[in-house]
Every structure is written in C-alpha cells, then in structure tokens.
Design an enzyme around this catalytic site. Sequence first.
Site, PDB file in Angstrom:
ATOM      1  N   ASP A  35       6.808  -1.329   3.646  1.00  0.00           N
ATOM      2  CA  ASP A  35       5.966  -1.586   2.662  1.00  0.00           C
ATOM      3  C   ASP A  35       6.532  -0.534   1.486  1.00  0.00           C
ATOM      4  O   ASP A  35       6.051   0.312   1.291  1.00  0.00           O
ATOM      5  CB  ASP A  35       4.504  -1.769   2.517  1.00  0.00           C
ATOM      6  CG  ASP A  35       3.903  -1.899   1.380  1.00  0.00           C
ATOM      7  OD1 ASP A  35       2.615  -1.694   1.211  1.00  0.00           O
ATOM      8  OD2 ASP A  35       4.550  -2.391   0.290  1.00  0.00           O
TER       9      ASP A  35
HETATM   10  N1  LIG Z   1       2.349  -3.554  -1.073  1.00  0.00           N
HETATM   11  C1  LIG Z   1       1.623  -4.758  -0.806  1.00  0.00           C
HETATM   12  C2  LIG Z   1       1.062  -4.910   0.478  1.00  0.00           C
HETATM   13  O1  LIG Z   1       2.125  -4.586   1.352  1.00  0.00           O
HETATM   14  C3  LIG Z   1       0.495  -6.023   0.975  1.00  0.00           C
HETATM   15  N2  LIG Z   1      -0.272  -6.226   1.892  1.00  0.00           N
HETATM   16  C4  LIG Z   1      -1.220  -5.226   2.249  1.00  0.00           C
HETATM   17  C5  LIG Z   1      -1.503  -5.273   3.713  1.00  0.00           C
HETATM   18  C6  LIG Z   1      -0.538  -6.085   4.270  1.00  0.00           C
HETATM   19  C7  LIG Z   1       0.542  -6.250   3.276  1.00  0.00           C
HETATM   20  C8  LIG Z   1       1.334  -7.579   3.327  1.00  0.00           C
HETATM   21  O2  LIG Z   1       0.399  -8.683   3.000  1.00  0.00           O
HETATM   22  C9  LIG Z   1      -0.639  -6.321  -0.374  1.00  0.00           C
HETATM   23  O3  LIG Z   1      -0.056  -7.284  -1.358  1.00  0.00           O
HETATM   24  C10 LIG Z   1       0.535  -6.623  -2.299  1.00  0.00           C
HETATM   25  C11 LIG Z   1       0.400  -5.278  -1.767  1.00  0.00           C
HETATM   26  O4  LIG Z   1      -0.567  -5.180  -1.149  1.00  0.00           O
END
Ligand SMILES: N[C@H]1[C@H](O)[C@@H](N2CCC[C@H]2CO)[C@@H]2OC[C@H]1O2
Length: 330
Positions: A35
Amino acid sequence: LKKRQDTSTPAVPYQQVEYLVNIAVAGQKLNLDFDTGSADLWVFSDSLPASSKKGHNIYTPSSSPSYKVLSGHKWSIAYADGSGASGTVGTDTVTIGGTSVTNQAVELADRISSSFVTDGLDGLLGLSFSSINTVKPTQQKTWFDNAKASLSSPLFAAYLPFNANGAYDFGYLDSAHYSGTPVYAPVDDTNGFWEVASTSYKVGGTTHSLPGNTGILDTGTTLALMVDSAVSAYYAQVSGAVNSRSLGGWVFPCKGTTLPDLSVRLGPTNYATIPGKLLNFQPADASGTQCYGGLQSVGGGTMNVYGDVFFNAFYGIFDANGPRFGFAPL
Ligand SMILES: N[C@H]1[C@H](O)[C@@H](N2CCC[C@H]2CO)[C@@H]2OC[C@H]1O2
C-alpha cells in the site's frame, strides 16, 4: 530485487487478488497488501479472536526466535475507506524477494474492522513515507525505508496489469514491465504520500484546469478518485451516466457504452492517459444493466487519488531519490 552485490532474484511474485504479495515475516509466509498510501506494516496475529482469524495466514511471534517485543508501543490506523485496525508492536526479520530487513517493526493486530475478515489479505505493508507511520511513542520506519540502502537503487516499482499477474520490483526497473521511456514528476512528501501536482486533465478533447490540485499514487486504492468537477466533466461524456446514491457512485449502462479516455497531468509537464476500457470497474447490480465506473468522487478537497486503475495502464516508479514518481505505459 537487486541488492548492491547485484544477486539477481526474481521480481516479487504477486497475486492479482487485492494486489497481495507473499512475504516472509521470520519465515512465516503472509499475503500482504502493498500500500503506497500508508506507512504501517501490520499483520493478523494470534491475539485476534478465532472468528477473525478464519481463512487467514496468522503471524505467531511466539514461534519466531528473532521476534522482539517493542514494549509499550501501540499502533492504530484508520483508512480512507473507513476500515481500521490497531494493536501492539514488535520487531522481526521481514524478507521480500531476496532482501531481508532485520529489526523491522511488525505491528500485530489485536483488533481489525469487519472488512478485513472477508478480504483475502493477512495484513498490509505500507510503502508511503514513514512520517505517517502510526506507532507510538516511537514512530517506526517502513520496510522500504529500512531496505533502500541495501538496494542497488533506492526505488521500487509497481507493475499491476489488469487481470494478469504482476510484480513489485525493488531496487531496479524491469524493462519487461513497461514500454517506452519513463517520465518523472517531483514528489512533495509533506503529507507522507507519493504526492505530485495534478493541475489539469483532459477528457473528450477538452483540457480542464484543476488549480492547486494534487494527486497521490496509491496502490491500496482500487479506483481513481477525483474532485467532483472532474468526475462530472468525465461522465458528461457518457450517455446515460448517473451518480446513483443507492449504487454508491457513478454508474452507466453496461451495454452500448464506450467510455472516453481520461488524461491526468502528473507534475509540471506530462499527462498519463488511462484508456476508457480500464474505467469500467464492474457491474453495479445483480442484473448487470448498470456498470460502476472506475472513476469516482474523492469527496472534498483538492487531493485526487490515483489507484489501481492507473497502475493497470502504467508502470509506477517510486524513487526515493528526489523524491520523484515515474511512469511509463505497460
Ligand atoms: N491506501 C488505501 C488503503 O490501502 C485501503 N485499504 C485499507 C485497508 C485495506 C486497503 C485496501 O482496501 C483504504 O482505501 C484507501 C486507503 O485506505
């Protein structure tokens, strides 16, 4: 991964699902969501209730000889999609591809929000800037921050093609993962994101300005999320498109629609064009008559979010030297 001694190791294999990458935390294999929009490395741990652990790989610190408790440290994160998690902290050796980081902060979840139970992931690996890591009282560094000195170049790249296996390349660019020559935009890391100026966009042959706008490159966000003026201008080009409260966003007729391309400006000079065909996310309802757009509203503010639909069209290069963000068509 290419380390200083240039031992060639395969690009990190990764699955299409949630762009998960299989990594080893002290030899325990976990599927983590890489991420670039957050800075915490957290894992499902054995302190979660049994119901939350079902169907997941669980990290058990007690069976890792290299695990050390970071006593008195806590973490708690809330994501833009409303999900969240929290827990305690330790350190362990975390290996991705051929590179191991010893004493990497590994955040153990003892609470997770419901969406994580059903998601296919066993945790997240943050690749944004460490300035937004949530560990207290001593903030911790991301795996990339800890690893970058031992990589041949302090960079990583995301290769996330639509409906195909992809990869994260750490320390080098894999020429098999892109075409042409990458172009770069300066990154402003003030907010902890890989954030670039994004002051205009093009749709249907018209260039629209977005004064003072930026965009973050976020592999953890599925769609492209832009300010309302841009989203409205885009769907004005799509006959039958409506912003549906009940379906949770902009939808359009699945049959007979050819979506326009969307070109977004990244940095002072270059545009990245996302082909319209990548902007049909999925059917919005069981009948499959309405389709849900890959471009949706970011809500308020001037920070656009370029998520996986962007990376389905472009190899994304996250270069700590600068810092800068580079991109080249897949
Ligand atoms: N950076 C992102 C994060 O990766 C997302 N999710 C947080 C936990 C799982 C992940 C994938 O769903 C969420 O949507 C936008 C931001 O936060």
